[in-house]
Design a protein around this motif. Structure first.
Motif, short mmCIF file in Angstrom:
data_model
loop_
_atom_site.label_atom_id
_atom_site.label_comp_id
_atom_site.label_asym_id
_atom_site.label_seq_id
_atom_site.Cartn_x
_atom_site.Cartn_y
_atom_site.Cartn_z
N PRO B 347 -16.09 -18.31 46.33
CA PRO B 347 -16.00 -17.83 47.70
C PRO B 347 -15.20 -18.77 48.59
CG PRO B 347 -18.10 -18.92 47.36
CD PRO B 347 -17.27 -19.18 46.14
N GLU B 354 -16.80 -14.22 54.35
CA GLU B 354 -16.79 -14.67 52.96
C GLU B 354 -15.89 -13.79 52.12
OE1 GLU B 354 -20.58 -15.26 51.16
OE2 GLU B 354 -19.78 -15.23 49.13
N PHE B 358 -14.76 -12.58 41.97
CA PHE B 358 -15.47 -12.67 40.71
C PHE B 358 -14.42 -12.46 39.63
CE2 PHE B 358 -17.47 -10.55 37.11
CZ PHE B 358 -18.46 -11.45 36.80
N HIS B 371 -12.99 -8.92 40.65
CA HIS B 371 -13.60 -8.18 41.74
C HIS B 371 -13.47 -8.99 43.01
CE1 HIS B 371 -17.07 -7.07 44.38
NE2 HIS B 371 -16.50 -5.90 44.20
N ARG B 373 -14.87 -9.58 46.59
CA ARG B 373 -15.94 -9.33 47.55
C ARG B 373 -15.28 -9.58 48.90
NH1 ARG B 373 -18.40 -10.58 52.11
NH2 ARG B 373 -20.65 -10.77 52.04
N PHE B 377 -15.30 -5.16 54.05
CA PHE B 377 -16.12 -4.12 53.42
C PHE B 377 -17.58 -4.27 53.81
CE2 PHE B 377 -18.49 -2.53 49.67
CZ PHE B 377 -17.95 -1.27 49.57
N THR B 378 -18.08 -5.51 53.69
CA THR B 378 -19.48 -5.74 54.00
C THR B 378 -19.76 -5.67 55.50
OG1 THR B 378 -19.21 -7.37 52.28
CG2 THR B 378 -21.38 -7.17 53.19
N VAL B 409 -10.84 -3.57 53.16
CA VAL B 409 -12.00 -2.72 52.90
C VAL B 409 -11.78 -1.91 51.63
CG1 VAL B 409 -13.35 -0.78 53.77
CG2 VAL B 409 -12.58 -2.53 55.34
#
Lengths: 174, 411
Positions: B347, B354, B358, B371, B373, B377-378, B409
């Motif tokens: 991260p 953040e 991954f 992936h 993160r 998006f979050t 996103v």
């Protein structure tokens, strides 16, 4: 491994270890637990309540096709903001009808992560209130991030195979 | 010729997300976006409105989905890097950074100190540039027109610096596994010094326009309040979280790229509303400038690439007289390097929160699974409960304040 993390890992092992065979693996400074699908909600709840992991940082999956049992690993990243530690949990899932409980009751932001996993890998989450596709169009067929889903490209036509490819070349519908 | 009926999502499919009053026609359903200018990209919101008040807000995303994660699986580690720029197009070098750092962590590659310092410097400049775009568009949403032009004037200076280093204004791909593409050019230092000289005054100018502006305060104070516990529970990160009074910055909590050696504060605000998030970002620009200054003043000398030839291609000058260098060059650019069968999560703190990668290798030269993160998006996920009970006009302010980038996103 960090001292606090070591203690938490020992605690979790004592709590979940004997019955489910929790395997902490450590590589490159990361701690990862492998546990069966039915225990993930209890595990996450223990992390959140007892060990102050306030945040589900990330949730994703890996497809190990053609291996079938387990075919998928769902990978969670938990973060403790107050104690400044991170922890990973992996849940192996079977290739036929992959299904596991949803983490929304513990971490509400699992909602979109799980929708994305349904969309991209076709993993079903029981108890999810709104399991629709999120990134692909709603009438899309297939789950793109599965390893048996082709990437999609145009085949190069040479003189020796021009006709063969011409026949099966995809075209826009009339 | 008969046309097949176009399939569409009907309201019935979304009934579980709407209130009962929608079925009786008591409330109105309204589509906002995906071409609406204040949704900052192609975000579509299905709004259930009671007069002008938002009862329910259902975000519909994916219009910018480009399958980057799938595409990266088919490319070698180095070639896949150019796709990371395209995720969050306001934080291009930050995306490069997190991806190359994940590779470095996976294969255990060293980075020389000069490369790390340059990386930090560039990423902090990029953070300022990203915040400037946010400030400009956020002001524009709230009808403060002039600030947009001021912000883009300063952003252009930063993009010029990026172009100087990487040859491109935005999609630089300047960071490479093990270091950088090349060292900074001679004009670099003067350009950054010039930016450091003028920028503090410019931030004062922006603040003079907005911070005590009664119209701006009316539009932002008490709007879209995020309580502390809810912010954590919903995985919000970055200025959105720090605006709710939680001191969490990945540069501090999990230092990377040598951030532990820099002196900077992590600004937080207690309000939790749109105004608090505005204040945090304004202070963050000043803090980033402090880091840039330190990085430039204490810039170490030396190589900018790791000497590990199994991962980093040899310099051009070696190719003429070293057979081994030719072999490495050829192998790295045709086949790429192999990474072990393992996974890492890396991260970093992007301007939005953040940003994590991954990355899993399978022993071959291509990533088995990547992936991202992404913070947008979050953070966007909180919009439904954040906008509940607010006016549609305030919804625009809330979207601006969580600072989403739709490329980030949808990936």
């Amino acid at each position: 491994m960090n001292k606090t993390l070591e203690k938490i890992a020992a605690d979790l092992k004592a709590e979940f270890g004997p019955e489910i065979g929790l395997i902490p693996t450590e590589a490159r400074g990361e701690v990862s637990f492998v546990l069966p699908a039915e225990r993930i909600v209890a595990f996450a709840a223990a992390l959140k309540k007892k060990h102050k992991f306030e945040m589900l940082a990330s949730q994703t999956a890996v497809d190990y096709w053609p291996q079938l049992a387990p075919r998928y690993h769902v990978v969670y990243q938990f973060t403790s903001v107050s104690r400044k530690i991170r922890l990973e949990a992996r849940v192996p899932l079977d290739g036929n009808d992959p299904e596991m409980p949803s983490l929304i009751p513990v971490y509400p932001n699992a909602n979109w992560f799980e929708r994305e996993l349904w969309d991209m890998f076709g993993l079903r989450f029981t108890g999810h209130p709104d399991l629709r596709r999120i990134l692909m169009p709603f009438d899309w067929e297939g789950h793109p991030l599965r390893k048996d889903y082709p990437l999609g490209y145009e085949e190069v036509q040479f003189t020796f195979n021009y006709e063969d490819i011409e026949v099966r070349k995809p075209r826009p519908k009339e | 010729m008969t046309l097949e009926p176009v399939m569409e999502v009907t309201v019935n499919d979304l009934k579980h997300l709407l209130s009962d009053r929608a079925a009786e026609g008591d409330t109105m359903l309204l589509n906002m976006g995906p071409q609406h200018p204040s949704t900052h990209g192609v975000l579509r919101l299905l709004l259930e409105l009671d007069g002008e008040i938002v009862v329910n807000c259902i975000p519909d995303i994916g219009f910018l989905h480009t399958g980057i994660e799938k595409n990266m699986e088919a490319k070698t580690y180095i070639k896949a890097e150019v796709m990371t720029d395209r995720l969050d197009y306001l934080n291009t070098t930050g995306n490069n950074l997190v991806y190359v750092m994940a590779i470095e962590k996976l294969v255990g590659l060293d980075v020389p100190p000069r490369a790390e310092a340059i990386r930090v410097l560039i990423v902090e400049l990029q953070r300022i540039a990203s915040h400037l775009v946010w400030l400009g568009t956020h002001g524009l949403d709230l009808a403060a027109m002039s600030i947009f032009l001021y912000c883009f004037r300063e952003r252009e200076m930063i993009l010029d610096i990026l172009e100087m280093c990487g040859g491109q204004r935005m999609m630089t791909t300047y960071f490479r596994p093990g270091g950088l593409w090349r060292d900074t050019p001679v004009e670099f230092e003067a350009a950054v010094r010039e930016f450091i000289r003028i920028f503090p005054k410019r931030v004062d100018e922006y603040e003079a326009l907005l911070t005590r502006n009664p119209i701006f305060i009316d539009r932002t104070k008490g709007i879209g309040v995020i309580p502390k516990d809810k912010a954590l529970e919903w995985g919000l990160t970055g200025p959105t979280l720090r605006g709710s009074g939680i001191d969490y910055d990945i540069r501090r909590a999990f230092p990377y790229a040598g951030y532990q050696d820099y002196e900077f504060d992590v600004p937080t605000e207690e309000g939790g509303d749109v105004y608090a998030r505005y204040k945090v970002r304004m202070q963050e620009m000043r803090e980033s400038l402090r880091i840039v200054q330190q990085a430039l003043d204490n810039m170490p000398l030396g190589p900018v690439n790791s000497a590990n030839r199994k991962f980093v291609p040899p310099p051009r000058s070696e190719l003429g007289h070293s057979m081994e260098a030719v072999i490495h060059h050829f192998k790295l650019w045709t086949e790429g390097f192999e990474a072990p069968k393992a996974s890492v999560y890396m991260p970093v703190e992007s301007p939005r929160g953040e940003l994590g990668v991954f990355l899993e290798g399978d022993g071959g030269p291509r990533p088995y699974r990547v992936h991202f993160r992404t913070p947008s998006f979050t953070n966007l996920q909180a919009l439904p409960w954040l906008s509940e009970g607010h006016y549609v006009a305030d919804l625009v302010a809330i979207i601006g304040s969580i600072d989403i980038v739709l490329g980030d996103v949808d990936r």
